[in-house]
Every structure is written in structure tokens, then in C-alpha cells.
Design a protein around this motif. Structure first.
Motif, PDB file in Angstrom:
ATOM      1  N   GLU A 211       2.031 -16.281  14.198  1.00  0.00           N
ATOM      2  CA  GLU A 211       3.173 -15.680  13.508  1.00  0.00           C
ATOM      3  C   GLU A 211       2.809 -14.317  12.920  1.00  0.00           C
ATOM      4  O   GLU A 211       3.587 -13.359  13.006  1.00  0.00           O
ATOM      5  CB  GLU A 211       3.663 -16.618  12.401  1.00  0.00           C
ATOM      6  N   SER A 212       1.620 -14.238  12.326  1.00  0.00           N
ATOM      7  CA  SER A 212       1.164 -12.963  11.762  1.00  0.00           C
ATOM      8  C   SER A 212       1.012 -11.916  12.855  1.00  0.00           C
ATOM      9  O   SER A 212       1.386 -10.745  12.675  1.00  0.00           O
ATOM     10  CB  SER A 212      -0.169 -13.186  11.028  1.00  0.00           C
ATOM     11  N   TYR A 213       0.489 -12.332  13.988  1.00  0.00           N
ATOM     12  CA  TYR A 213       0.330 -11.426  15.125  1.00  0.00           C
ATOM     13  C   TYR A 213       1.692 -10.899  15.606  1.00  0.00           C
ATOM     14  O   TYR A 213       1.842  -9.707  15.914  1.00  0.00           O
ATOM     15  CB  TYR A 213      -0.401 -12.155  16.253  1.00  0.00           C
ATOM     16  N   THR A 214       2.699 -11.777  15.632  1.00  0.00           N
ATOM     17  CA  THR A 214       4.027 -11.354  16.115  1.00  0.00           C
ATOM     18  C   THR A 214       4.643 -10.294  15.202  1.00  0.00           C
ATOM     19  O   THR A 214       5.456  -9.477  15.655  1.00  0.00           O
ATOM     20  CB  THR A 214       5.005 -12.541  16.208  1.00  0.00           C
ATOM     21  N   LYS A 215       4.270 -10.304  13.921  1.00  0.00           N
ATOM     22  CA  LYS A 215       4.811  -9.329  12.969  1.00  0.00           C
ATOM     23  C   LYS A 215       4.028  -8.022  12.972  1.00  0.00           C
ATOM     24  O   LYS A 215       4.420  -7.063  12.313  1.00  0.00           O
ATOM     25  CB  LYS A 215       4.804  -9.928  11.561  1.00  0.00           C
ATOM     26  N   SER A 216       2.909  -8.008  13.683  1.00  0.00           N
ATOM     27  CA  SER A 216       2.063  -6.817  13.712  1.00  0.00           C
ATOM     28  C   SER A 216       2.517  -5.863  14.809  1.00  0.00           C
ATOM     29  O   SER A 216       3.442  -6.151  15.579  1.00  0.00           O
ATOM     30  CB  SER A 216       0.605  -7.224  13.965  1.00  0.00           C
ATOM     31  N   ASP A 217       1.820  -4.726  14.900  1.00  0.00           N
ATOM     32  CA  ASP A 217       2.104  -3.733  15.934  1.00  0.00           C
ATOM     33  C   ASP A 217       1.307  -3.974  17.218  1.00  0.00           C
ATOM     34  O   ASP A 217       1.431  -3.203  18.170  1.00  0.00           O
ATOM     35  CB  ASP A 217       1.753  -2.330  15.414  1.00  0.00           C
ATOM     36  N   LEU A 218       0.493  -5.033  17.245  1.00  0.00           N
ATOM     37  CA  LEU A 218      -0.463  -5.168  18.334  1.00  0.00           C
ATOM     38  C   LEU A 218       0.202  -5.380  19.693  1.00  0.00           C
ATOM     39  O   LEU A 218      -0.183  -4.755  20.688  1.00  0.00           O
ATOM     40  CB  LEU A 218      -1.459  -6.301  18.039  1.00  0.00           C
ATOM     41  N   ALA A 219       1.193  -6.283  19.740  1.00  0.00           N
ATOM     42  CA  ALA A 219       1.843  -6.539  21.026  1.00  0.00           C
ATOM     43  C   ALA A 219       2.513  -5.274  21.558  1.00  0.00           C
ATOM     44  O   ALA A 219       2.458  -4.986  22.771  1.00  0.00           O
ATOM     45  CB  ALA A 219       2.854  -7.678  20.883  1.00  0.00           C
ATOM     46  N   LYS A 220       3.130  -4.507  20.663  1.00  0.00           N
ATOM     47  CA  LYS A 220       3.770  -3.252  21.091  1.00  0.00           C
ATOM     48  C   LYS A 220       2.756  -2.263  21.643  1.00  0.00           C
ATOM     49  O   LYS A 220       3.086  -1.412  22.474  1.00  0.00           O
ATOM     50  CB  LYS A 220       4.532  -2.632  19.910  1.00  0.00           C
ATOM     51  N   LYS A 238       4.745 -24.027  20.575  1.00  0.00           N
ATOM     52  CA  LYS A 238       6.082 -24.001  19.967  1.00  0.00           C
ATOM     53  C   LYS A 238       6.292 -22.686  19.210  1.00  0.00           C
ATOM     54  O   LYS A 238       7.346 -22.048  19.340  1.00  0.00           O
ATOM     55  CB  LYS A 238       6.243 -25.187  19.024  1.00  0.00           C
ATOM     56  N   VAL A 239       5.298 -22.276  18.451  1.00  0.00           N
ATOM     57  CA  VAL A 239       5.396 -21.001  17.715  1.00  0.00           C
ATOM     58  C   VAL A 239       5.502 -19.837  18.694  1.00  0.00           C
ATOM     59  O   VAL A 239       6.304 -18.915  18.490  1.00  0.00           O
ATOM     60  CB  VAL A 239       4.178 -20.824  16.785  1.00  0.00           C
ATOM     61  N   MET A 240       4.722 -19.877  19.758  1.00  0.00           N
ATOM     62  CA  MET A 240       4.763 -18.809  20.759  1.00  0.00           C
ATOM     63  C   MET A 240       6.153 -18.694  21.374  1.00  0.00           C
ATOM     64  O   MET A 240       6.692 -17.592  21.557  1.00  0.00           O
ATOM     65  CB  MET A 240       3.710 -19.075  21.835  1.00  0.00           C
ATOM     66  N   ALA A 241       6.764 -19.859  21.673  1.00  0.00           N
ATOM     67  CA  ALA A 241       8.097 -19.859  22.285  1.00  0.00           C
ATOM     68  C   ALA A 241       9.155 -19.370  21.298  1.00  0.00           C
ATOM     69  O   ALA A 241      10.055 -18.592  21.668  1.00  0.00           O
ATOM     70  CB  ALA A 241       8.436 -21.264  22.769  1.00  0.00           C
ATOM     71  N   GLU A 242       9.051 -19.815  20.039  1.00  0.00           N
ATOM     72  CA  GLU A 242      10.041 -19.418  19.023  1.00  0.00           C
ATOM     73  C   GLU A 242      10.058 -17.905  18.814  1.00  0.00           C
ATOM     74  O   GLU A 242      11.106 -17.324  18.531  1.00  0.00           O
ATOM     75  CB  GLU A 242       9.735 -20.126  17.703  1.00  0.00           C
ATOM     76  N   HIS A 243       8.907 -17.285  18.962  1.00  0.00           N
ATOM     77  CA  HIS A 243       8.804 -15.842  18.726  1.00  0.00           C
ATOM     78  C   HIS A 243       8.793 -15.036  20.032  1.00  0.00           C
ATOM     79  O   HIS A 243       8.595 -13.821  19.993  1.00  0.00           O
ATOM     80  CB  HIS A 243       7.554 -15.537  17.909  1.00  0.00           C
ATOM     81  N   GLN A 316      -5.275 -16.195   2.016  1.00  0.00           N
ATOM     82  CA  GLN A 316      -3.972 -16.746   2.382  1.00  0.00           C
ATOM     83  C   GLN A 316      -2.818 -15.768   2.180  1.00  0.00           C
ATOM     84  O   GLN A 316      -1.649 -16.181   2.154  1.00  0.00           O
ATOM     85  CB  GLN A 316      -3.698 -18.054   1.630  1.00  0.00           C
ATOM     86  N   ASN A 317      -3.122 -14.485   2.110  1.00  0.00           N
ATOM     87  CA  ASN A 317      -2.074 -13.463   2.033  1.00  0.00           C
ATOM     88  C   ASN A 317      -1.773 -13.018   3.466  1.00  0.00           C
ATOM     89  O   ASN A 317      -2.404 -12.100   3.994  1.00  0.00           O
ATOM     90  CB  ASN A 317      -2.527 -12.286   1.171  1.00  0.00           C
ATOM     91  N   TRP A 318      -0.774 -13.665   4.074  1.00  0.00           N
ATOM     92  CA  TRP A 318      -0.506 -13.445   5.496  1.00  0.00           C
ATOM     93  C   TRP A 318       0.088 -12.063   5.759  1.00  0.00           C
ATOM     94  O   TRP A 318      -0.187 -11.461   6.801  1.00  0.00           O
ATOM     95  CB  TRP A 318       0.413 -14.542   6.028  1.00  0.00           C
ATOM     96  N   GLN A 319       0.879 -11.571   4.835  1.00  0.00           N
ATOM     97  CA  GLN A 319       1.406 -10.214   5.001  1.00  0.00           C
ATOM     98  C   GLN A 319       0.265  -9.197   5.015  1.00  0.00           C
ATOM     99  O   GLN A 319       0.246  -8.273   5.838  1.00  0.00           O
ATOM    100  CB  GLN A 319       2.385  -9.882   3.871  1.00  0.00           C
ATOM    101  N   LYS A 320      -0.704  -9.408   4.118  1.00  0.00           N
ATOM    102  CA  LYS A 320      -1.855  -8.503   4.072  1.00  0.00           C
ATOM    103  C   LYS A 320      -2.692  -8.622   5.341  1.00  0.00           C
ATOM    104  O   LYS A 320      -3.248  -7.619   5.826  1.00  0.00           O
ATOM    105  CB  LYS A 320      -2.708  -8.815   2.846  1.00  0.00           C
ATOM    106  N   LEU A 321      -2.776  -9.823   5.888  1.00  0.00           N
ATOM    107  CA  LEU A 321      -3.523  -9.999   7.145  1.00  0.00           C
ATOM    108  C   LEU A 321      -2.871  -9.186   8.259  1.00  0.00           C
ATOM    109  O   LEU A 321      -3.559  -8.509   9.042  1.00  0.00           O
ATOM    110  CB  LEU A 321      -3.578 -11.480   7.525  1.00  0.00           C
ATOM    111  N   THR A 322      -1.546  -9.257   8.355  1.00  0.00           N
ATOM    112  CA  THR A 322      -0.822  -8.475   9.361  1.00  0.00           C
ATOM    113  C   THR A 322      -1.063  -6.979   9.149  1.00  0.00           C
ATOM    114  O   THR A 322      -1.345  -6.242  10.107  1.00  0.00           O
ATOM    115  CB  THR A 322       0.686  -8.782   9.294  1.00  0.00           C
ATOM    116  N   GLU A 323      -0.983  -6.538   7.904  1.00  0.00           N
ATOM    117  CA  GLU A 323      -1.202  -5.118   7.602  1.00  0.00           C
ATOM    118  C   GLU A 323      -2.618  -4.687   7.971  1.00  0.00           C
ATOM    119  O   GLU A 323      -2.834  -3.562   8.453  1.00  0.00           O
ATOM    120  CB  GLU A 323      -0.947  -4.862   6.113  1.00  0.00           C
ATOM    121  N   THR A 324      -3.575  -5.574   7.759  1.00  0.00           N
ATOM    122  CA  THR A 324      -4.971  -5.238   8.058  1.00  0.00           C
ATOM    123  C   THR A 324      -5.204  -5.154   9.558  1.00  0.00           C
ATOM    124  O   THR A 324      -5.956  -4.284  10.036  1.00  0.00           O
ATOM    125  CB  THR A 324      -5.912  -6.265   7.412  1.00  0.00           C
TER     126      THR A 324
END
Length: 365
Positions: A211-220, A238-243, A316-324
Motif C-alpha cells: 500500500e505504501s508503495y502504491t502511494k509513492s512515485d516509484l511505479a510512475k 488482494k492488496v495488489m488487485a485492490e490498488h 510505523q509511520n507509513w506516510q513517512k515511509l512513502t515519503e522516504t
């Protein structure tokens, strides 16, 4: 040679030679001890062998039947007792989880017949010692030593159970093995980041990492995520399919040689709830691959210095993980600086140095 002119015999006892971090430590130490002139015997409970090791392998897993009933367990316990009695070891080092109180009382007080060192490899110390401190002291206060793998873990054991014989020795990394295995080619033809670990439970939190990866810029930016390890893939898929991210996340399963992937990853991500002393961080840095990790208990903060060989993220700060993750792919100077420092940063954890700490412990009698 230590202790005397004779060849010392050491028994390393673990569940298996495959998969887990403590099993890898046991395998690495078998290589070191044999080079030091020990006669090494590795005794395993499960018939699972994939890690390179040195010495004689005693596979009690071959005696295990499908029912694994009382008489089968008693047969294996007797086989262990007879083997230890016959060989008259100088030292026994136990790397197993130890959750069955009666069994562990029998082992620690009646069957282990040499100077014994019990290791603790997880923040969850009740996987190794009973919650009841009186029982823990009954089992482990008499032994040669109890080895924790971080200072914080050592303090936790001493505070909770008042054990008098706790020492701290970090996990080692076998650089020679990693340098050889990382040269192997892979078939992936895209840039990627990596996560490694078993996911039969929720500790690694790979579903949340996706989920954190999907919110990041990496896939783009056409940077994929690969996950190496075993477990039930249902939740992850399931998470992969949902996103709608299935094309960018690859579950590679268990790999006997993860280093060929880690060495080619842009960076490694550790997203665990808790750890003991995560070998995968050491192994990634040995591959010159920097690491982004939650600052969870215990271990990552002992290995990673933020903005030097990786980045520690608020636990456990997932937003910060995505930002990092975004920072590591946008700030090339920071990324290459951490990558340049990765290998040098593991010098305190090299097998030779950690192995000598074990030798010094065994001399202290």
C-alpha cells in the motif's frame, strides 16, 4: 585454538538450516568455528537444509513422522540425549525458539551436559523464555551464558527476569559468501526495490508495504517492488488487485540465493512491526545496497545511521515511509552517498569480528 591444546567440540542446536535469521547465524558460526579448529556438530530438529554450513550435520528431522506424537517426540529427545552423551561436547549453543516449558526444563537441566549458551533472537523474548521469571531463572541462571543480540534486548531480559549471566553479541554477516553469490545473474529486466522475509505471520507487514508503495512515485518512475520470501500470498495479492498494482509488484517466493536480487536492487525496505537483529539489513549493506527501515525494536538502529548508509523512519509511520522512498529516488546525491557507505558500515559485524567475540566468551570460564 582456545582453552587447551586439544580439539574442542561444539554442538550448535537449531530448528533447521533454512529460512530463519537464527538459523543463518548458526550456519555462519559453524563456518567460523571450523576454521578456528573446532570439531563442529550441527543438530537440527526439522529436515530443512539450504544454507551453507561447516561440520557434521545431525538431522533429527529425519526421525520425525507425520503424526509427531508423544512417542515420536520421545524418540527424538532420546536420540539427542544419547548423541550429546556419546560425544562429550565442550560447548552447546542453542539457537531454537523455546516455548514448551516442560521440554525446555528437561533439556536445560537434564540433557544438555556441557557448558551451554542459550541465544535470544527476537524482541519477543517470550519465544525463548517463559513469562514466569522464576521458571526462566530455573532454566537459565545456571547455564554458561545467555546471549542477546542487542544491548536493548540484554537490558530487557535482565530487567524482566533478573538473569545474572546475559551477554550481548550481535549477529554476524558472512561477507565472503555474499560476495560470491551476488555475482549470479537474474532475469529481471527492470529497476526495482526489494523486501525480504517470511510472511506466514503479520510481523513483516508486506501488505502495508505494498500500500505504501502504491502511494509513492516509484511505479510512475518504472521502479518495481519485489518481495522475496515464503508465506500465504492471498492477502498480498488482494492488496495488489485492490490498488491495480499487480504488474509492478512481484512475489518471488523463497530464494536460496537472495543476494543476486538484493545486490541489483536500488534499495531494500524493512517494514516490520518488530525485529531481533535483522540479518537482511546487514546482507543488503554487504551487497552495497542501502536500506530504508522502520526504527522498530530491536536492531535497525544498531546498524543504520540515517543519511549515511540508509534512512531510519519513525516507527510505523507509513506516510513517512512513502515519503522516504520518494526521497531516495529523487535525491540522487543522497542515494549515491548512502550506497557508497553501505559496505564499509558493516565492518563491526563481519563474521571474523563477531566470531572472535564468541571465542572470548567461551574463554571466560
Amino acid at each position: 585454538m582456545i582453552l587447551s591444546h586439544k580439539k574442542n567440540k561444539i554442538a550448535l542446536i537449531g530448528y533447521r538450516l533454512s529460512g530463519g535469521g537464527s538459523d543463518k547465524v548458526m550456519a555462519n558460526l559453524s563456518v567460523f568455528f571450523e576454521k578456528q579448529g573446532f570439531e563442529v556438530h550441527i543438530i537440527i530438529v526439522l529436515d530443512e537444509v539450504s544454507f551453507p554450513y561447516s561440520g557434521k550435520l545431525v538431522n533429527l528431522g529425519l526421525l520425525k513422522n507425520k503424526n509427531n506424537g508423544f512417542f515420536n517426540k520421545a524418540t527424538r529427545l532420546k536420540a539427542l540425549r544419547d548423541y550429546l552423551k556419546e560425544n562429550k561436547f565442550d560447548f552447546i549453543i542453542d539457537f531454537r525458539f523455546r516455548t514448551k516449558i516442560i521440554q525446555e526444563l528437561i533439556l536445560s537441566r537434564l540433557i544438555y551436559n556441557a557448558k551451554t549458551i542459550f541465544t535470544v533472537h527476537s524482541f519477543l523474548i517470550d519465544h525463548y523464555m517463559p513469562n514466569n521469571s522464576w521458571l526462566t531463572r530455573l532454566m537459565y541462571n545456571h547455564c554458561f551464558a545467555n546471549a542477546a543480540i542487542t544491548d536493548e534486548m540484554k537490558k530487557l531480559i535482565e530487567t524482566k527476569h533478573q538473569l545474572r549471566n546475559v551477554v550481548m553479541i550481535h549477529n554476524p554477516v558472512n561477507l565472503e559468501e555474499i560476495e560470491e553469490k551476488q555475482q549470479e545473474n537474474i532475469t529481471l529486466d527492470f529497476d526495482f526495490i526489494a523486501a525480504v522475509g517470511q510472511y506466514e505471520n503479520d510481523i513483516k507487514q508486506f501488505d502495508k508495504l505494498i500500500e505504501s508503495y502504491t502511494k509513492s512515485d516509484l511505479a510512475k518512475k518504472q521502479i518495481y517492488l519485489i518481495i522475496i520470501g515464503n508465506g500465504d500470498e492471498t492477502k498480498l495479492r488482494k492488496v495488489m488487485a485492490e490498488h491495480n498494482i499487480s504488474d509492478y509488484v512481484h512475489l518471488l517466493g523463497y530464494q536460496e540465493n537472495p543476494f543476486k536480487y538484493i545486490s541489483k536492487a536500488k534499495f531494500l525496505v524493512l517494514s516490520s512491526k518488530n525485529e531481533g537483529f535483522p540479518n537482511v539489513i546487514l546482507e543488503s549493506l554487504a551487497c552495497k545496497t542501502p536500506v530504508i527501515s522502520f526504527d522498530c525494536d530491536f536492531g535497525p538502529r544498531d546498524i543504520i545511521t540515517s543519511f549515511e548508509n540508509g534512512i531510519l523512519v519513525e516507527n510505523q509511520n507509513w506516510q513517512k515511509l512513502t515519503e522516504t522512498m520518494n526521497l531516495f529516488v529523487s535525491d540522487e546525491n543522497l542515494y549515491h552517498y548512502c550506497k557508497k557507505n553501505a559496505l564499509k558500515s558493516i565492518e563491526p559485524f563481519l563474521l571474523e569480528k563477531i566470531g572472535n567475540q564468541w571465542l572470548n566468551l567461551m574463554k571466560a570460564n
